[in-house]
Design a protein around this motif. Structure first.
Motif, PDB file in Angstrom:
ATOM      1  N   VAL B 197       0.812  -1.213   0.000  1.00 17.33           N
ATOM      2  CA  VAL B 197       0.000   0.000   0.000  1.00 17.33           C
ATOM      3  C   VAL B 197       0.855   1.278   0.000  1.00 17.33           C
ATOM      4  O   VAL B 197       0.529   2.252  -0.664  1.00 17.33           O
ATOM      5  CB  VAL B 197      -1.049  -0.041   1.143  1.00 17.33           C
ATOM      6  CG1 VAL B 197      -0.442  -0.430   2.438  1.00 17.33           C
ATOM      7  CG2 VAL B 197      -1.774   1.259   1.288  1.00 17.33           C
ATOM      8  N   THR B 198       1.999   1.261   0.671  1.00 16.07           N
ATOM      9  CA  THR B 198       2.834   2.471   0.662  1.00 16.07           C
ATOM     10  C   THR B 198       3.447   2.691  -0.716  1.00 16.07           C
ATOM     11  O   THR B 198       3.532   3.819  -1.194  1.00 16.07           O
ATOM     12  CB  THR B 198       3.968   2.362   1.701  1.00 16.07           C
ATOM     13  OG1 THR B 198       4.683   1.148   1.476  1.00 16.07           O
ATOM     14  CG2 THR B 198       3.439   2.374   3.107  1.00 16.07           C
ATOM     15  N   VAL B 199       3.847   1.611  -1.370  1.00 11.80           N
ATOM     16  CA  VAL B 199       4.423   1.721  -2.712  1.00 11.80           C
ATOM     17  C   VAL B 199       3.319   2.046  -3.720  1.00 11.80           C
ATOM     18  O   VAL B 199       3.518   2.823  -4.658  1.00 11.80           O
ATOM     19  CB  VAL B 199       5.161   0.417  -3.079  1.00 11.80           C
ATOM     20  CG1 VAL B 199       5.787   0.518  -4.450  1.00 11.80           C
ATOM     21  CG2 VAL B 199       6.219   0.105  -2.036  1.00 11.80           C
ATOM     22  N   GLN B 200       2.136   1.488  -3.496  1.00 16.17           N
ATOM     23  CA  GLN B 200       0.987   1.818  -4.339  1.00 16.17           C
ATOM     24  C   GLN B 200       0.741   3.321  -4.334  1.00 16.17           C
ATOM     25  O   GLN B 200       0.529   3.929  -5.383  1.00 16.17           O
ATOM     26  CB  GLN B 200      -0.250   1.080  -3.827  1.00 16.17           C
ATOM     27  CG  GLN B 200      -1.548   1.620  -4.386  1.00 16.17           C
ATOM     28  CD  GLN B 200      -2.730   0.747  -4.040  1.00 16.17           C
ATOM     29  OE1 GLN B 200      -2.868  -0.357  -4.528  1.00 16.17           O
ATOM     30  NE2 GLN B 200      -3.604   1.244  -3.186  1.00 16.17           N
ATOM     31  N   ALA B 201       0.786   3.925  -3.140  1.00 16.70           N
ATOM     32  CA  ALA B 201       0.554   5.361  -3.042  1.00 16.70           C
ATOM     33  C   ALA B 201       1.614   6.119  -3.842  1.00 16.70           C
ATOM     34  O   ALA B 201       1.305   7.108  -4.521  1.00 16.70           O
ATOM     35  CB  ALA B 201       0.566   5.794  -1.575  1.00 16.70           C
ATOM     36  N   GLN B 202       2.850   5.660  -3.794  1.00 19.45           N
ATOM     37  CA  GLN B 202       3.915   6.322  -4.560  1.00 19.45           C
ATOM     38  C   GLN B 202       3.652   6.227  -6.062  1.00 19.45           C
ATOM     39  O   GLN B 202       3.773   7.209  -6.795  1.00 19.45           O
ATOM     40  CB  GLN B 202       5.274   5.672  -4.264  1.00 19.45           C
ATOM     41  CG  GLN B 202       5.769   5.844  -2.836  1.00 19.45           C
ATOM     42  CD  GLN B 202       6.997   4.967  -2.557  1.00 19.45           C
ATOM     43  OE1 GLN B 202       7.502   4.281  -3.428  1.00 19.45           O
ATOM     44  NE2 GLN B 202       7.467   5.000  -1.314  1.00 19.45           N
ATOM     45  N   ASN B 205       0.660   8.360  -7.164  1.00 22.19           N
ATOM     46  CA  ASN B 205       1.055   9.773  -7.180  1.00 22.19           C
ATOM     47  C   ASN B 205       1.897  10.096  -8.413  1.00 22.19           C
ATOM     48  O   ASN B 205       1.722  11.143  -9.038  1.00 22.19           O
ATOM     49  CB  ASN B 205       1.872  10.101  -5.925  1.00 22.19           C
ATOM     50  CG  ASN B 205       1.016  10.686  -4.836  1.00 22.19           C
ATOM     51  OD1 ASN B 205      -0.186  10.446  -4.804  1.00 22.19           O
ATOM     52  ND2 ASN B 205       1.622  11.449  -3.950  1.00 22.19           N
TER      53      ASN B 205
END
Lengths: 334, 360
Positions: B197-202, B205
């Motif tokens: 999920v953190t990499v997805q957000a990157q 963006n």
């Protein structure tokens, strides 16, 4: 010791030798007490060691160090065939991939009956009746017991995996990403089923997943792991709505909500970088390299796991009274 | 005709009408896409949402001419890209559009990159195919692109092989390849499903940033309504090879008018706090499973799972009703005689065009 506890994990470590004298510290000092009849959710990014923890608990991996105590009984470091026989009646596991976790050459009847037959719980003439009961219990048709796994969809296979685990009537079930491979509408079916079985059979579940919204929804308490260690633990809604550890905060902030208005208002600053390799870790807080609030203490001193509010734990220097002043200066607000 | 949402007042960059795709298999003919209509506005993002097997990937693969034929075949339909028909173009012509005008990124960045080539060479390959540039120029451009997709130390990483990258970094490389020739349209097929999920957000963006800078349109295929809410301007909800609801992202979320859309939303955990925390909430799953597309049902594909299904639903294909400008739903509940059965939370609109827009 908590009288209600079903499983106590004390400083559990699981290290893998990866050659050239290097060690991969997949699980590195976990403390967790699971109470009777609760669902503990375990979240974290891939590679944080959450699946390794689950597999170590059921004995699929040998422990490197630490203790796991199940209802006052210390579990062995390395499981022998006898230990498996003893503990598998009590502790079962549901796996992530409903395709590779069922033997394609066995019928559903054989898959579900195998465990109870080994343990001598079911007699031969009971099999059809019992398998039928469990198939009905997980929402499948008893007529399907002569079929093979390939004849079922992903959601149905996951139910077969659940029936297999529950046929032994275990007390504790470790669910390793039981819904990650399923479609949204089917995820809800499986989640409801687990919740219902918890209520009717008095099960205790360790629910491992990476989907934050789902874990918060399913579990009573939620634990967050990062690089082999626990960073936060508390009541699910507390951890989700009032995360205290900077890692949990960025995890929640990255989690998209199914609401376009909220998403438009949200000013997202995604966490930079990716989870580092768990080989040859530097000293200090493992999250320090990506943490927006890290100070100098974080680079050198391991944070202590402490209770920051009743029932809410975190491992972060921000909650260390001695270091608070220094970190507050770095981050602006602690 | 296809619907046009308010976002698409201008000439759409891509206009898909009545697309039908079939596959020959040992078990018979699978009708994977059964008359799909949608349009993509310039500089906007269209999200195609649906569960596995609903035909969303096949739809975009056929736009790109990536359907293996045989066994696949496009039996009818039209796909206009910037006003020009691109379905059935000869391979040479299609190659001029593919990779240049339309870029594509896939779900699994490991299996879509060549493991034996450095990432720099793979990026430059696209450029050298479409533009007459030298090997050195290609390398320089590859470094620039790696920088644009925010890969640290691009000059050093350009000579690395895919296995030396993490999943998120590989997806950045895929994006660099897809945007190398400055495409007007980027098709992203589940670009973040395999990522944390953190990499997805990157990655999301990054896609938004590139879209702003380049004015590119995006077709985003996903099954995650959270990602849709974050990224989309318009949404097409697909089920059993058809678009069952179509509209702006707000109308899909706040005026859901197809029972399947409602069902999907109810099956997801909400984000409201439950102060008591003791009364464990229950999700509302959609019972049953999607229909068998070897023998697609005569009527509505969702009828067998729909809690509001009527007799007619199983036998007659519902038309697409326009309920608000640019918001359509393919459901008999919008018919006047279906009104009684419609649940309160179902948006019924004003029925701007009660007549069918598409006949199937």
């Amino acid at each position: 010791m908590n009288p209600q506890s079903i499983l106590e994990i004390r400083d559990l470590k699981k290290h893998f030798e990866v050659g050239k004298g290097k060690t991969l510290k997949a699980v590195d000092g976990i403390q967790l007490t699971i109470r009777e009849n609760e669902i503990v959710g375990l979240v974290g990014e891939s590679g944080c060691g959450k699946s390794t923890l689950g597999r170590t608990l059921v004995g699929l991996y040998d422990k490197t160090s630490g203790e796991v105590i199940y209802r006052g009984q210390k579990m062995p470091t390395r499981f022998t065939a006898n230990d498996f026989k003893k503990f598998s009646r009590e502790i079962q596991m549901i796996f992530q991939d409903p395709y590779s976790s069922l033997n394609p050459r066995m019928t559903i009847r054989e898959i579900i009956a195998e465990g109870p037959m080994i343990h001598g719980i079911w007699s031969r003439d009971q099999i059809d009746e019992k398998v039928g009961f469990w198939l009905k219990r997980v929402g499948l048709h008893p007529d399907h017991m002569s079929r093979y796994p390939h004849e079922f969809s992903g959601g149905q296979r996951q139910r077969i995996g659940i029936a297999r685990a529950l046929a032994l009537e275990p007390k504790l079930v470790v669910c390793d990403e039981p819904i990650s491979a399923l479609d949204v509408s089917v995820q809800a079916q499986v989640v409801n089923l687990l919740g219902e079985l918890k209520a009717t059979l008095g099960l205790t579940l360790l629910f491992i997943a990476h989907d934050l919204s789902m874990v918060r929804f399913v579990s009573d308490r939620m634990a967050v792991m990062y690089l082999g260690q626990m960073v936060e633990l508390g009541a699910s809604d507390e951890v989700y709505f009032r995360p205290r550890h900077p890692y949990t905060q960025s995890l929640v902030a990255s989690n998209p909500e199914a609401d376009p208005r909220k998403e438009r208002e949200r000013n997202r600053k995604p966490l930079q970088g990716e989870i580092p390799s768990p080989i040859n870790l530097k000293p200090g807080c493992r999250f320090a390299g990506r943490c927006p609030k890290a100070g100098s203490a974080c680079q050198s001193v391991d944070p202590v796991w402490r209770e920051i509010e009743p029932g809410h734990f975190a491992a972060c220097h921000l909650f260390d009274p001695a270091l608070k002043g220094e970190l507050a200066a770095v981050s602006g607000n602690a | 005709m296809s619907l046009t949402t308010p976002n698409q007042a201008n000439q759409p960059i891509l206009d898909v009408r009545d697309l039908r795709v079939e596959f020959d298999t040992y078990g018979g003919i699978v009708k994977a896409v059964r008359g799909v209509n949608f349009a993509v506005a310039p500089g906007k993002t269209l999200a195609i949402v649906g569960e596995s097997g609903c035909g969303k990937s096949v739809t975009v693969q056929s736009l790109m001419g990536l359907i293996p034929t045989p066994p696949g075949r496009i039996t009818s339909g039209s796909v206009k890209f910037q006003g020009r028909e691109i379905l059935g173009l000869p391979p040479k012509e299609a190659n001029k559009i593919r990779g240049k005008e339309i870029g594509m990124i896939f779900q699994d960045p490991m299996s879509s990159l060549n493991p034996t080539m450095t990432v720099g060479k793979q990026i430059a390959e696209t450029l050298r195919y479409h533009e007459n540039i030298t090997f050195e120029e290609g390398r320089v451009r590859a470094i620039e692109l790696l920088e644009q997709v925010q890969i640290p130390e691009p000059a050093a990483r350009v000579d690395a092989y895919p296995f030396q990258f993490s999943g998120g970094m590989r997806q950045r490389v895929m994006i660099a390849m897809a945007i190398a020739c400055n495409p007007k349209l980027l098709i992203a097929d589940e670009p973040t499903t395999a990522l944390d999920v953190t990499v997805q957000a990157q990655i999301l963006n990054l896609m938004k940033k590139l879209q702003r800078e380049r004015g590119m349109s995006i077709i985003l295929i996903t099954h995650d309504l959270g990602v849709v809410a974050q990224m989309a301007d318009d949404v097409a909800v697909m089920y059993a090879g058809q678009v069952v609801e179509y509209g702006s992202v707000d109308s899909i979320f706040f005026h859901s008018s197809h029972p399947y859309t409602l069902g999907l939303r109810a099956a997801m955990p909400g984000h409201d706090e439950d102060p008591k925390g003791t009364a464990k909430r229950k999700l509302k799953p959609i019972e049953g499973s999607p229909p068998d597309l070897f023998h697609p049902p005569k009527g509505c594909g969702y009828a067998a799972r729909c809690p509001h299904a009527m007799k007619a639903c199983a036998t007659k294909m519902p038309p697409l009703w326009e309920l608000e400008t640019g918001h359509g739903s393919r459901c008999w509940l919008h018919h006047e005689s279906g009104a009684r059965n419609a649940p309160a939370e179902l948006f019924r609109g004003k029925l701007i065009s009660p007549q069918s827009l598409t006949q199937s």
